[in-house]
Design a protein around this motif. Structure first.
Motif, PDB file in Angstrom:
ATOM      1  N   TYR A   1     -34.557 -70.865  -4.673  1.00 36.74           N
ATOM      2  CA  TYR A   1     -35.493 -70.365  -5.682  1.00 36.74           C
ATOM      3  C   TYR A   1     -34.845 -70.182  -7.052  1.00 36.74           C
ATOM      4  CZ  TYR A   1     -38.971 -69.871  -2.036  1.00 36.74           C
ATOM      5  OH  TYR A   1     -39.863 -70.130  -1.028  1.00 36.74           O
ATOM      6  N   LEU A   2     -33.559 -69.892  -7.092  1.00 38.25           N
ATOM      7  CA  LEU A   2     -32.872 -69.855  -8.385  1.00 38.25           C
ATOM      8  C   LEU A   2     -32.898 -71.246  -9.014  1.00 38.25           C
ATOM      9  CD1 LEU A   2     -29.797 -67.565  -7.601  1.00 38.25           C
ATOM     10  CD2 LEU A   2     -31.766 -66.986  -9.029  1.00 38.25           C
ATOM     11  N   GLN A   3     -32.609 -72.270  -8.204  1.00 37.07           N
ATOM     12  CA  GLN A   3     -32.628 -73.644  -8.713  1.00 37.07           C
ATOM     13  C   GLN A   3     -34.029 -74.069  -9.140  1.00 37.07           C
ATOM     14  OE1 GLN A   3     -30.764 -75.600  -5.353  1.00 37.07           O
ATOM     15  NE2 GLN A   3     -28.759 -75.602  -6.351  1.00 37.07           N
ATOM     16  N   GLU A   4     -35.046 -73.656  -8.384  1.00 36.95           N
ATOM     17  CA  GLU A   4     -36.427 -73.976  -8.773  1.00 36.95           C
ATOM     18  C   GLU A   4     -36.791 -73.344 -10.109  1.00 36.95           C
ATOM     19  OE1 GLU A   4     -39.367 -73.074  -5.822  1.00 36.95           O
ATOM     20  OE2 GLU A   4     -38.562 -74.545  -4.395  1.00 36.95           O
ATOM     21  N   ASN A   5     -36.109 -72.262 -10.464  1.00 36.05           N
ATOM     22  CA  ASN A   5     -36.352 -71.587 -11.736  1.00 36.05           C
ATOM     23  C   ASN A   5     -35.355 -72.015 -12.809  1.00 36.05           C
ATOM     24  OD1 ASN A   5     -38.611 -69.384 -11.651  1.00 36.05           O
ATOM     25  ND2 ASN A   5     -37.651 -69.369  -9.631  1.00 36.05           N
ATOM     26  N   LYS A   6     -34.814 -73.215 -12.643  1.00 38.49           N
ATOM     27  CA  LYS A   6     -33.954 -73.869 -13.650  1.00 38.49           C
ATOM     28  C   LYS A   6     -32.614 -73.164 -13.866  1.00 38.49           C
ATOM     29  CE  LYS A   6     -37.393 -76.674 -14.606  1.00 38.49           C
ATOM     30  NZ  LYS A   6     -37.867 -77.231 -13.382  1.00 38.49           N
ATOM     31  N   ILE A   7     -32.144 -72.414 -12.854  1.00 42.51           N
ATOM     32  CA  ILE A   7     -30.826 -71.797 -12.941  1.00 42.51           C
ATOM     33  C   ILE A   7     -29.862 -72.715 -12.198  1.00 42.51           C
ATOM     34  CG2 ILE A   7     -29.420 -69.799 -12.328  1.00 42.51           C
ATOM     35  CD1 ILE A   7     -32.003 -68.117 -12.493  1.00 42.51           C
ATOM     36  N   SER A   8     -28.932 -73.297 -12.943  1.00 38.21           N
ATOM     37  CA  SER A   8     -27.986 -74.248 -12.367  1.00 38.21           C
ATOM     38  C   SER A   8     -26.879 -73.492 -11.630  1.00 38.21           C
ATOM     39  CB  SER A   8     -27.394 -75.110 -13.487  1.00 38.21           C
ATOM     40  OG  SER A   8     -26.454 -75.999 -12.948  1.00 38.21           O
ATOM     41  N   ILE A   9     -26.699 -73.827 -10.330  1.00 39.22           N
ATOM     42  CA  ILE A   9     -25.688 -73.179  -9.501  1.00 39.22           C
ATOM     43  C   ILE A   9     -24.555 -74.164  -9.265  1.00 39.22           C
ATOM     44  CG2 ILE A   9     -25.237 -72.058  -7.281  1.00 39.22           C
ATOM     45  CD1 ILE A   9     -27.243 -70.514  -8.969  1.00 39.22           C
ATOM     46  N   GLY A  10     -23.330 -73.744  -9.561  1.00 41.22           N
ATOM     47  CA  GLY A  10     -22.161 -74.596  -9.344  1.00 41.22           C
ATOM     48  C   GLY A  10     -20.905 -73.775  -9.506  1.00 41.22           C
ATOM     49  N   ASN A  11     -19.755 -74.447  -9.606  1.00 41.80           N
ATOM     50  CA  ASN A  11     -18.496 -73.744  -9.847  1.00 41.80           C
ATOM     51  C   ASN A  11     -18.304 -73.637 -11.344  1.00 41.80           C
ATOM     52  OD1 ASN A  11     -17.687 -73.253  -7.222  1.00 41.80           O
ATOM     53  ND2 ASN A  11     -16.875 -75.319  -6.991  1.00 41.80           N
ATOM     54  N   ASN A  12     -18.207 -72.419 -11.823  1.00 43.87           N
ATOM     55  CA  ASN A  12     -18.166 -72.209 -13.262  1.00 43.87           C
ATOM     56  C   ASN A  12     -17.514 -70.874 -13.543  1.00 43.87           C
ATOM     57  OD1 ASN A  12     -18.996 -71.924 -16.073  1.00 43.87           O
ATOM     58  ND2 ASN A  12     -20.451 -73.564 -15.623  1.00 43.87           N
ATOM     59  N   ASN A  13     -17.166 -70.646 -14.818  1.00 43.07           N
ATOM     60  CA  ASN A  13     -16.642 -69.338 -15.222  1.00 43.07           C
ATOM     61  C   ASN A  13     -17.732 -68.287 -15.259  1.00 43.07           C
ATOM     62  OD1 ASN A  13     -14.091 -70.344 -15.486  1.00 43.07           O
ATOM     63  ND2 ASN A  13     -14.252 -70.727 -17.689  1.00 43.07           N
ATOM     64  N   ASN A  14     -18.977 -68.728 -15.445  1.00 41.51           N
ATOM     65  CA  ASN A  14     -20.108 -67.793 -15.428  1.00 41.51           C
ATOM     66  C   ASN A  14     -20.458 -67.486 -13.979  1.00 41.51           C
ATOM     67  OD1 ASN A  14     -20.417 -67.943 -18.254  1.00 41.51           O
ATOM     68  ND2 ASN A  14     -21.614 -69.822 -18.025  1.00 41.51           N
ATOM     69  N   VAL A  15     -20.561 -66.211 -13.669  1.00 34.92           N
ATOM     70  CA  VAL A  15     -20.875 -65.802 -12.295  1.00 34.92           C
ATOM     71  C   VAL A  15     -22.183 -65.006 -12.309  1.00 34.92           C
ATOM     72  CG1 VAL A  15     -20.090 -64.485 -10.290  1.00 34.92           C
ATOM     73  CG2 VAL A  15     -18.416 -65.689 -11.718  1.00 34.92           C
ATOM     74  N   LEU A  16     -23.052 -65.354 -11.388  1.00 37.01           N
ATOM     75  CA  LEU A  16     -24.265 -64.570 -11.166  1.00 37.01           C
ATOM     76  C   LEU A  16     -24.059 -63.811  -9.865  1.00 37.01           C
ATOM     77  CD1 LEU A  16     -27.194 -63.658 -11.592  1.00 37.01           C
ATOM     78  CD2 LEU A  16     -27.938 -65.817 -10.571  1.00 37.01           C
ATOM     79  N   ASN A  17     -23.898 -62.510  -9.977  1.00 38.63           N
ATOM     80  CA  ASN A  17     -23.730 -61.651  -8.799  1.00 38.63           C
ATOM     81  C   ASN A  17     -25.103 -61.192  -8.351  1.00 38.63           C
ATOM     82  OD1 ASN A  17     -20.656 -61.120  -8.548  1.00 38.63           O
ATOM     83  ND2 ASN A  17     -21.104 -60.945 -10.736  1.00 38.63           N
ATOM     84  N   PHE A  18     -25.467 -61.570  -7.132  1.00 38.34           N
ATOM     85  CA  PHE A  18     -26.781 -61.253  -6.573  1.00 38.34           C
ATOM     86  C   PHE A  18     -26.562 -60.488  -5.276  1.00 38.34           C
ATOM     87  CE2 PHE A  18     -30.433 -61.829  -3.898  1.00 38.34           C
ATOM     88  CZ  PHE A  18     -31.527 -61.939  -4.737  1.00 38.34           C
TER      89      PHE A  18
END
Length: 195
Positions: free
Chosen positions: A71-88
């Motif tokens: 659902y994050l991806q469906e909402n245009k949030i790109s998930i991958g290896n990055n310096n930006n972290v989304l803590n859920f």
């Protein structure tokens, strides 16, 4: 004439469709809440960035991690290896049944159902940590009491809950009405017959 017949048939078809609408299972309700939460998050963070997802939850909720990613991806949030972290963090997911009631005087038992998830999330980049947000999402509806075994999934404890007791008023009133009706019918039968 043809128009009124067509409208009648259309009305009956829509009524039949509504009456046979599939009731969502408890797992599907939790899934819907995760979808709503992902949509909410997408409005609060920069969706132009790519994020590494750091998903945290109790072991029983680990099955929902892929749902969160989807659902994050469906909402245009790109998930991958990055310096930006989304803590859920999925703090809690639960179903409960606040109240049972009858649909009319002699109708079937219905039960109020509430699905709820509580999450927290924040973004982090290197040493910069964003504000932690705590959010609760809820869905309420009513379902037939007889359907509860089909709506719960014993494999996932968060889809089950304690059922409320049968309402006292309806459990005592119905036998009284039934006995009273039978007594009146017997009285009328013998009273009319004797005349």
């Amino acid at each position: 004439m043809h128009l009124s017949r067509a409208l009648t048939i259309l009305s009956l078809l829509s009524l039949f469709t509504l009456s046979n609408a599939q009731v969502k299972t408890n797992f599907e309700l939790i899934d819907s809440l995760i979808k709503i939460s992902a949509n909410e998050i997408s409005k609060k963070i920069n969706v132009d960035e790519s994020y590494k997802l750091n998903y945290k939850s109790a072991e029983e909720y680990s099955v929902l991690e892929n749902t969160v990613i989807k659902y994050l991806q469906e909402n245009k949030i790109s998930i991958g290896n990055n310096n930006n972290v989304l803590n859920f963090s999925l703090e809690e997911a639960k179903i409960y049944y606040p109240e049972m009631f009858r649909d009319g005087l002699f109708g079937e038992y219905l039960i109020d159902r509430t699905a709820e998830i509580r999450i927290s999330y924040f973004t982090a980049q290197n040493e910069n940590i964003g504000e932690v947000k705590w959010v609760t999402f809820t869905i309420n509806d009513s379902v037939p009491y007889s359907e509860i075994p089909k709506l719960e999934n014993i494999a996932y404890s968060f889809t089950s809950a304690k059922l409320p007791d049968e309402p006292f008023f309806s459990s005592t009133l119905e036998p009284v009405i039934a006995i009273g009706t039978a007594a009146v019918a017997v009285y009328l039968f013998f009273n009319i017959r004797s005349r």
